[in-house]
Design an enzyme around this catalytic site. Structure first.
Site, PDB file in Angstrom:
ATOM      1  N   HIS A 137       0.870  -1.187   0.000  1.00 19.58           N
ATOM      2  CA  HIS A 137       0.000   0.000   0.000  1.00 19.58           C
ATOM      3  C   HIS A 137       0.905   1.235   0.000  1.00 19.58           C
ATOM      4  O   HIS A 137       0.937   2.010   0.958  1.00 19.58           O
ATOM      5  CB  HIS A 137      -0.897  -0.014   1.224  1.00 19.58           C
ATOM      6  CG  HIS A 137      -2.117   0.858   1.107  1.00 19.58           C
ATOM      7  ND1 HIS A 137      -2.298   1.736   0.052  1.00 19.58           N
ATOM      8  CD2 HIS A 137      -3.202   1.011   1.909  1.00 19.58           C
ATOM      9  CE1 HIS A 137      -3.435   2.376   0.213  1.00 19.58           C
ATOM     10  NE2 HIS A 137      -4.013   1.947   1.324  1.00 19.58           N
ATOM     11  N   GLN A 140      -0.336   4.964   0.719  1.00 15.85           N
ATOM     12  CA  GLN A 140      -0.616   5.205   2.131  1.00 15.85           C
ATOM     13  C   GLN A 140       0.657   5.545   2.889  1.00 15.85           C
ATOM     14  O   GLN A 140       0.674   6.434   3.739  1.00 15.85           O
ATOM     15  CB  GLN A 140      -1.262   3.969   2.749  1.00 15.85           C
ATOM     16  CG  GLN A 140      -1.555   4.107   4.247  1.00 15.85           C
ATOM     17  CD  GLN A 140      -2.619   5.132   4.541  1.00 15.85           C
ATOM     18  OE1 GLN A 140      -3.722   5.037   4.036  1.00 15.85           O
ATOM     19  NE2 GLN A 140      -2.291   6.128   5.362  1.00 15.85           N
ATOM     20  N   ASP A 233      -3.033  -1.728  12.019  1.00 19.25           N
ATOM     21  CA  ASP A 233      -4.001  -1.818  10.935  1.00 19.25           C
ATOM     22  C   ASP A 233      -5.112  -2.745  11.405  1.00 19.25           C
ATOM     23  O   ASP A 233      -4.956  -3.488  12.385  1.00 19.25           O
ATOM     24  CB  ASP A 233      -3.318  -2.375   9.678  1.00 19.25           C
ATOM     25  CG  ASP A 233      -4.218  -2.375   8.448  1.00 19.25           C
ATOM     26  OD1 ASP A 233      -5.200  -1.606   8.434  1.00 19.25           O
ATOM     27  OD2 ASP A 233      -3.923  -3.129   7.508  1.00 19.25           O
ATOM     28  N   CYS A 273      -4.111   3.520   9.211  1.00 19.99           N
ATOM     29  CA  CYS A 273      -4.500   3.903   7.849  1.00 19.99           C
ATOM     30  C   CYS A 273      -6.015   4.005   7.688  1.00 19.99           C
ATOM     31  O   CYS A 273      -6.476   4.567   6.695  1.00 19.99           O
ATOM     32  CB  CYS A 273      -3.920   2.919   6.838  1.00 19.99           C
ATOM     33  SG  CYS A 273      -4.543   1.235   6.971  1.00 19.99           S
ATOM     34  N   ARG A 301      -3.148  11.851   2.585  1.00 22.03           N
ATOM     35  CA  ARG A 301      -3.292  11.041   1.376  1.00 22.03           C
ATOM     36  C   ARG A 301      -3.448  11.968   0.166  1.00 22.03           C
ATOM     37  O   ARG A 301      -2.871  11.721  -0.899  1.00 22.03           O
ATOM     38  CB  ARG A 301      -4.514  10.118   1.492  1.00 22.03           C
ATOM     39  CG  ARG A 301      -4.378   8.959   2.456  1.00 22.03           C
ATOM     40  CD  ARG A 301      -3.395   7.912   1.972  1.00 22.03           C
ATOM     41  NE  ARG A 301      -3.772   7.340   0.684  1.00 22.03           N
ATOM     42  CZ  ARG A 301      -4.638   6.335   0.510  1.00 22.03           C
ATOM     43  NH1 ARG A 301      -5.236   5.793   1.567  1.00 22.03           N
ATOM     44  NH2 ARG A 301      -4.902   5.863  -0.692  1.00 22.03           N
TER      45      ARG A 301
END
Length: 326
Positions: A137, A140, A233, A273, A301
């Site tokens: 990712h 991110q 996460d 995130c 972001r």
């Protein structure tokens, strides 16, 4: 990776060298301070103005940040929602790339298999961006690094601890992006849920060149001790709903609560995130508390991805961004 010609893609965190990562983050700071100052997709800036943003998976932050970001830079986002395209079933990824490259300035794809992104990039003469896949990712992490730099003033030399499901895309990207920035990255999760050996080896190789370091452990305390940044996460990602009960039990010792944060540095900051599930991977008192910087992280972001797209277009010779090296 780079496909034939000069086009630059961003498929995983180490597709940017340490100096290039710093260039993107510097540009993000500049564009955050002056949101409309860089216009690579405006009328005079680029041969094409539209950016294809393709979703095989649902999203909130990715969709909004790329849509708003492309618009901010003078372009038009073409959002292709889950199930609306024929990629990979009625039409090959390779053929799709060859069609899209003739119509859009860049291709942003949120998908499953990383191999599909590689195939897209190998057949595209415009930049391809990994907006999330099963293995990485990276967008991110650009936002995360930007946020940490804002709050800590630097990245190199800081210690970043990630707790929880450490066999997922976020753990992989924390490892690779963190050591690229010269950070000391510690990853903690239960046996069987740690980063793959190949990812660890790549991170260690990068760390040897940047002054960073890597620690992979099953001991959350070893990861947390004195850490400047603590991250986690969700324990149950898309497609893992049937495993929820087992995962809640498996990862419970890796929950980030007040006691966990107390083991980190006194001025440690917390990242997530999102979406977050309070009472599971993170306690409400942490994510909603004074050490949390998750809302800055979510906003960033937008700024990090704008900078990334502008940088890729510039480096691919499709736009000119003042202040960037050719």
């Amino acid at each position: 990776m780079t496909s034939p010609g000069t086009v630059r893609h961003f498929l995983k965190d180490t597709d940017l060298t340490p100096s290039e990562q710093a260039e993107v983050l510097d540009l993000a700071v500049r564009m955050k301070a002056a949101p409309y100052s860089v216009q690579p997709l405006a009328a005079e800036g680029s041969a094409r103005k539209t950016v294809a943003v393709i979703f095989d998976k649902t999203s909130t932050r990715t969709r909004v940040s790329f849509s708003a970001g492309v618009s901010d830079m003078g372009g038009t986002p073409l959002i292709i929602n889950p199930g609306e395209a024929q990629i990979g079933h009625k039409e090959s990824v390779e053929d799709t790339a060859k069609v899209l490259e003739r119509m859009v300035a860049a291709i942003v794809w949120r998908t499953g298999a990383h191999e599909g992104l590689v195939d897209m990039a190998l057949n595209s003469r415009v930049p391809v961006v990994n907006a999330l896949c099963d293995d990485y990712h990276p967008c991110q992490l650009l936002a995360d690094l930007l946020t940490v730099r804002e709050h800590k003033g630097r990245l190199a030399g800081l210690t970043m601890a990630y707790l929880g499901d450490a066999a997922n895309n976020m753990a992989n990207s924390y490892l690779l992006a963190g050591v690229t920035a010269g950070m000391h990255v510690r990853i903690a999760g239960p046996e069987g849920y740690l980063p793959a050996a190949g990812i660890v080896a790549e991170a260690e190789d990068v760390a040897a060149r940047t002054g960073g370091s890597v620690l992979i452990t099953v001991d959350p305390v070893a990861a947390l001790e004195g850490a400047d940044v603590v991250a986690t996460d969700t324990w149950v990602s898309m497609g893992q709903e049937d495993e929820k009960a087992a995962r809640m039990q498996l990862f419970r010792d890796y929950s980030v609560d007040a006691a966990a944060m107390a083991k980190a540095a006194a001025d440690a900051v917390f990242l997530h995130c999102l979406p977050a599930y309070r009472g599971y991977e993170v306690a409400a008192e942490v994510i909603d508390g004074p050490q949390s910087i998750v809302w800055d992280e979510a906003e960033n972001r937008l700024h990090a991805q704008k900078a990334l797209l502008a940088w890729l277009l510039h480096r691919s010779g499709q736009a000119v961004v003042d202040g960037l090296p050719v």
